[in-house]
Write a protein that holds these residues in place. Sequence first.
Motif, PDB file in Angstrom:
ATOM      1  N   ALA A 189       0.652  -1.008  -0.032  1.00  0.00           N
ATOM      2  CA  ALA A 189       0.158   0.098  -0.058  1.00  0.00           C
ATOM      3  C   ALA A 189       0.832   1.306   0.097  1.00  0.00           C
ATOM      4  CB  ALA A 189      -0.865   0.005   1.111  1.00  0.00           C
ATOM      5  N   GLY A 190       2.160   1.323   0.555  1.00  0.00           N
ATOM      6  CA  GLY A 190       3.014   2.293   0.856  1.00  0.00           C
ATOM      7  C   GLY A 190       3.983   2.476  -0.461  1.00  0.00           C
ATOM      8  N   ASP A 191       3.821   1.455  -1.295  1.00  0.00           N
ATOM      9  CA  ASP A 191       4.684   1.415  -2.476  1.00  0.00           C
ATOM     10  C   ASP A 191       4.339   2.274  -3.796  1.00  0.00           C
ATOM     11  OD1 ASP A 191       6.530   0.969  -4.626  1.00  0.00           O
ATOM     12  OD2 ASP A 191       6.108  -1.145  -4.798  1.00  0.00           O
ATOM     13  N   SER A 192       4.775   3.310  -3.720  1.00  0.00           N
ATOM     14  CA  SER A 192       4.417   4.412  -4.822  1.00  0.00           C
ATOM     15  C   SER A 192       4.780   4.038  -6.094  1.00  0.00           C
ATOM     16  CB  SER A 192       5.357   5.976  -4.605  1.00  0.00           C
ATOM     17  OG  SER A 192       6.544   5.635  -4.542  1.00  0.00           O
ATOM     18  N   THR A 193       5.408   3.193  -6.505  1.00  0.00           N
ATOM     19  CA  THR A 193       5.586   2.605  -7.752  1.00  0.00           C
ATOM     20  C   THR A 193       4.479   1.637  -8.242  1.00  0.00           C
ATOM     21  OG1 THR A 193       7.031   0.816  -7.414  1.00  0.00           O
ATOM     22  CG2 THR A 193       8.106   2.972  -7.573  1.00  0.00           C
ATOM     23  N   ALA A 194       3.666   1.150  -7.180  1.00  0.00           N
ATOM     24  CA  ALA A 194       2.671   0.056  -7.808  1.00  0.00           C
ATOM     25  C   ALA A 194       1.502   0.684  -8.093  1.00  0.00           C
ATOM     26  CB  ALA A 194       2.479  -0.790  -6.322  1.00  0.00           C
ATOM     27  N   PRO A 195       0.767   0.307  -9.115  1.00  0.00           N
ATOM     28  CA  PRO A 195      -0.466   0.763  -9.489  1.00  0.00           C
ATOM     29  C   PRO A 195      -1.564   0.938  -8.593  1.00  0.00           C
ATOM     30  CG  PRO A 195       0.094  -1.158 -11.145  1.00  0.00           C
ATOM     31  CD  PRO A 195       1.103  -1.064  -9.751  1.00  0.00           C
ATOM     32  N   GLN A 196      -2.175   1.972  -8.632  1.00  0.00           N
ATOM     33  CA  GLN A 196      -3.064   2.689  -7.618  1.00  0.00           C
ATOM     34  C   GLN A 196      -4.060   1.354  -7.316  1.00  0.00           C
ATOM     35  OE1 GLN A 196      -2.432   5.429  -6.050  1.00  0.00           O
ATOM     36  NE2 GLN A 196      -3.777   4.897  -4.434  1.00  0.00           N
ATOM     37  N   PRO A 197      -4.673   0.779  -8.088  1.00  0.00           N
ATOM     38  CA  PRO A 197      -5.834  -0.410  -7.715  1.00  0.00           C
ATOM     39  C   PRO A 197      -5.005  -1.240  -6.573  1.00  0.00           C
ATOM     40  CG  PRO A 197      -5.887   0.291 -10.066  1.00  0.00           C
ATOM     41  CD  PRO A 197      -4.890   0.961  -9.692  1.00  0.00           C
ATOM     42  N   PHE A 198      -3.848  -1.646  -6.902  1.00  0.00           N
ATOM     43  CA  PHE A 198      -3.238  -2.637  -5.953  1.00  0.00           C
ATOM     44  C   PHE A 198      -3.071  -2.006  -4.586  1.00  0.00           C
ATOM     45  CE2 PHE A 198      -1.975  -4.556 -10.057  1.00  0.00           C
ATOM     46  CZ  PHE A 198      -2.334  -5.978  -9.695  1.00  0.00           C
ATOM     47  N   ARG A 199      -2.558  -0.712  -4.705  1.00  0.00           N
ATOM     48  CA  ARG A 199      -2.309  -0.021  -3.458  1.00  0.00           C
ATOM     49  C   ARG A 199      -3.555   0.009  -2.684  1.00  0.00           C
ATOM     50  NH1 ARG A 199       0.876   5.293  -4.347  1.00  0.00           N
ATOM     51  NH2 ARG A 199       1.025   4.814  -1.917  1.00  0.00           N
ATOM     52  N   ASP A 200      -4.722   0.484  -3.120  1.00  0.00           N
ATOM     53  CA  ASP A 200      -5.878   0.526  -2.619  1.00  0.00           C
ATOM     54  C   ASP A 200      -6.164  -0.843  -1.835  1.00  0.00           C
ATOM     55  OD1 ASP A 200      -5.791   3.221  -3.179  1.00  0.00           O
ATOM     56  OD2 ASP A 200      -7.488   3.135  -4.799  1.00  0.00           O
ATOM     57  N   LEU A 201      -6.319  -1.847  -2.744  1.00  0.00           N
ATOM     58  CA  LEU A 201      -6.709  -3.181  -2.112  1.00  0.00           C
ATOM     59  C   LEU A 201      -5.793  -3.672  -0.840  1.00  0.00           C
ATOM     60  CD1 LEU A 201      -8.729  -5.680  -2.165  1.00  0.00           C
ATOM     61  CD2 LEU A 201      -7.111  -6.605  -4.154  1.00  0.00           C
ATOM     62  N   ALA A 202      -4.594  -3.483  -1.205  1.00  0.00           N
ATOM     63  CA  ALA A 202      -3.685  -3.610  -0.124  1.00  0.00           C
ATOM     64  C   ALA A 202      -3.847  -3.164   1.031  1.00  0.00           C
ATOM     65  CB  ALA A 202      -2.098  -3.619  -0.564  1.00  0.00           C
ATOM     66  N   LEU A 203      -4.161  -1.884   0.985  1.00  0.00           N
ATOM     67  CA  LEU A 203      -4.497  -0.731   2.146  1.00  0.00           C
ATOM     68  C   LEU A 203      -5.855  -1.457   2.693  1.00  0.00           C
ATOM     69  CD1 LEU A 203      -4.248   1.385   4.003  1.00  0.00           C
ATOM     70  CD2 LEU A 203      -5.623   2.921   2.414  1.00  0.00           C
ATOM     71  N   LEU A 204      -6.672  -1.655   2.199  1.00  0.00           N
ATOM     72  CA  LEU A 204      -7.979  -2.186   2.649  1.00  0.00           C
ATOM     73  C   LEU A 204      -7.644  -3.702   3.431  1.00  0.00           C
ATOM     74  CD1 LEU A 204     -10.910  -2.050   3.192  1.00  0.00           C
ATOM     75  CD2 LEU A 204     -11.310  -3.214   0.753  1.00  0.00           C
ATOM     76  N   ARG A 205      -6.983  -4.611   2.894  1.00  0.00           N
ATOM     77  CA  ARG A 205      -6.655  -5.836   3.266  1.00  0.00           C
ATOM     78  C   ARG A 205      -5.939  -5.612   4.486  1.00  0.00           C
ATOM     79  NH1 ARG A 205      -7.056 -10.239  -0.289  1.00  0.00           N
ATOM     80  NH2 ARG A 205      -6.491 -11.483   1.577  1.00  0.00           N
ATOM     81  N   SER A 206      -4.824  -4.747   4.707  1.00  0.00           N
ATOM     82  CA  SER A 206      -3.793  -4.538   5.961  1.00  0.00           C
ATOM     83  C   SER A 206      -4.645  -4.176   7.131  1.00  0.00           C
ATOM     84  CB  SER A 206      -2.801  -3.720   5.581  1.00  0.00           C
ATOM     85  OG  SER A 206      -3.298  -2.394   5.226  1.00  0.00           O
ATOM     86  N   VAL A 207      -5.725  -3.020   6.793  1.00  0.00           N
ATOM     87  CA  VAL A 207      -6.450  -2.694   7.891  1.00  0.00           C
ATOM     88  C   VAL A 207      -7.440  -3.576   8.420  1.00  0.00           C
ATOM     89  CG1 VAL A 207      -8.163  -0.887   8.543  1.00  0.00           C
ATOM     90  CG2 VAL A 207      -6.270  -0.327   7.085  1.00  0.00           C
ATOM     91  N   SER A 208      -8.064  -4.517   7.608  1.00  0.00           N
ATOM     92  CA  SER A 208      -9.259  -5.330   7.975  1.00  0.00           C
ATOM     93  C   SER A 208      -8.462  -6.531   8.616  1.00  0.00           C
ATOM     94  CB  SER A 208      -9.774  -5.933   6.662  1.00  0.00           C
ATOM     95  OG  SER A 208      -8.796  -6.782   5.886  1.00  0.00           O
ATOM     96  N   ILE A 209      -7.272  -6.899   8.394  1.00  0.00           N
ATOM     97  CA  ILE A 209      -6.413  -8.007   9.097  1.00  0.00           C
ATOM     98  C   ILE A 209      -6.370  -7.324  10.495  1.00  0.00           C
ATOM     99  CG2 ILE A 209      -4.334  -9.134   9.402  1.00  0.00           C
ATOM    100  CD1 ILE A 209      -4.448  -9.431   6.344  1.00  0.00           C
ATOM    101  N   GLN A 210      -5.758  -6.128  10.782  1.00  0.00           N
ATOM    102  CA  GLN A 210      -5.588  -5.673  11.906  1.00  0.00           C
ATOM    103  C   GLN A 210      -6.581  -4.911  12.566  1.00  0.00           C
ATOM    104  OE1 GLN A 210      -2.202  -3.446  10.258  1.00  0.00           O
ATOM    105  NE2 GLN A 210      -0.798  -4.474  11.624  1.00  0.00           N
ATOM    106  N   PHE A 211      -7.788  -5.144  12.206  1.00  0.00           N
ATOM    107  CA  PHE A 211      -8.980  -4.097  12.669  1.00  0.00           C
ATOM    108  C   PHE A 211      -9.106  -4.299  14.154  1.00  0.00           C
ATOM    109  CE2 PHE A 211     -13.416  -3.232  13.664  1.00  0.00           C
ATOM    110  CZ  PHE A 211     -13.581  -1.942  13.259  1.00  0.00           C
ATOM    111  N   ASP A 212      -9.141  -5.597  14.887  1.00  0.00           N
ATOM    112  CA  ASP A 212      -9.301  -5.560  16.021  1.00  0.00           C
ATOM    113  C   ASP A 212      -8.115  -5.117  17.061  1.00  0.00           C
ATOM    114  OD1 ASP A 212     -11.733  -6.876  15.646  1.00  0.00           O
ATOM    115  OD2 ASP A 212     -10.804  -8.858  15.208  1.00  0.00           O
ATOM    116  N   THR A 213      -6.938  -5.046  16.536  1.00  0.00           N
ATOM    117  CA  THR A 213      -5.916  -4.455  17.422  1.00  0.00           C
ATOM    118  C   THR A 213      -5.604  -3.103  16.871  1.00  0.00           C
ATOM    119  OG1 THR A 213      -4.303  -5.156  15.338  1.00  0.00           O
ATOM    120  CG2 THR A 213      -5.051  -6.737  17.363  1.00  0.00           C
TER     121      THR A 213
END
Length: 266
Positions: free
Chosen positions: A139-163
């Motif tokens: 999600a923090g990789d500025s060279t990656a296409p934006q759709p990948f970054r957005d999905l990665a951000l959502l996945r990372s937050v959903s995994i850590q949501f409870d903490t």
Amino acid sequence: MALTPNTPSKQQERDAAANDGFLREVDEALRQDDLLRIGQRYGKPLAGLIIAGLLGLAGYLYWDHTRNQAAAELSERTILALDRLGSGGVAADAAARDLEPLMKEGGAGSRANAAMLHAAILQEQGKSDLAAKEFAALAGDSTAPQPFRDLALLRSVSIQFDTLPPAEVISRLKPLAVPGNPWFGSAGELTAIAYLKMGQPDKAGPLLAAIGKDEKAPRSVRGRVRQLAGQLGYDAGVDMQQIEAAGKNAAAAPAPAPAAAPAAKQ
């Protein structure tokens, strides 16, 4: 006495033909001399340009061939990793190992795709912390296409949501939890729940209602948020009383009679 026509003699014709031939030879010699002077003056630069052009064309063809060949090899290796992943078990570990070099090779899209798959494998294996870390890195990789970054951000937050602290969830998902964003439904739902954790139903309710009315949001997400929005007293685009009445009617309806057993053969 009759006048004779003034016709050229044969000697005059021969002289005229000789003159024409001489003039053509002189003209040809002049042209050759001009070409010789042009060649002597501009020949080397022109030859250099031609050679440079041919070398450039050859280099481009080689680069294009190499690029296409490398892309084909990367695609083949990714497909092999996916085939292993479909087998499950130990094959998932092998697929993860196959993807690791692909996360550093090829174009930005290929690297992002490999990183996304690798993190997903880790999550399926129960390695949630590692998966969240890799999703966050993508999600923090500025060279990656934006759709990948957005999905990665959502996945990372959903995994850590409870903490994660609710305020951090809201802050990280803010770019996605807006109407019109492809991830508005999922990101908005997590954001609304974070607001509820913070004791702010006045912010969660309108957001849930907006998701419930968004026809582009996944149907499963709309169903959940509509019910929650109705409980908070917000209109999510459906009549909650009708839904509750339909549920009660379905529960009160008599069970269908069992089908008659087929007659025994005589």
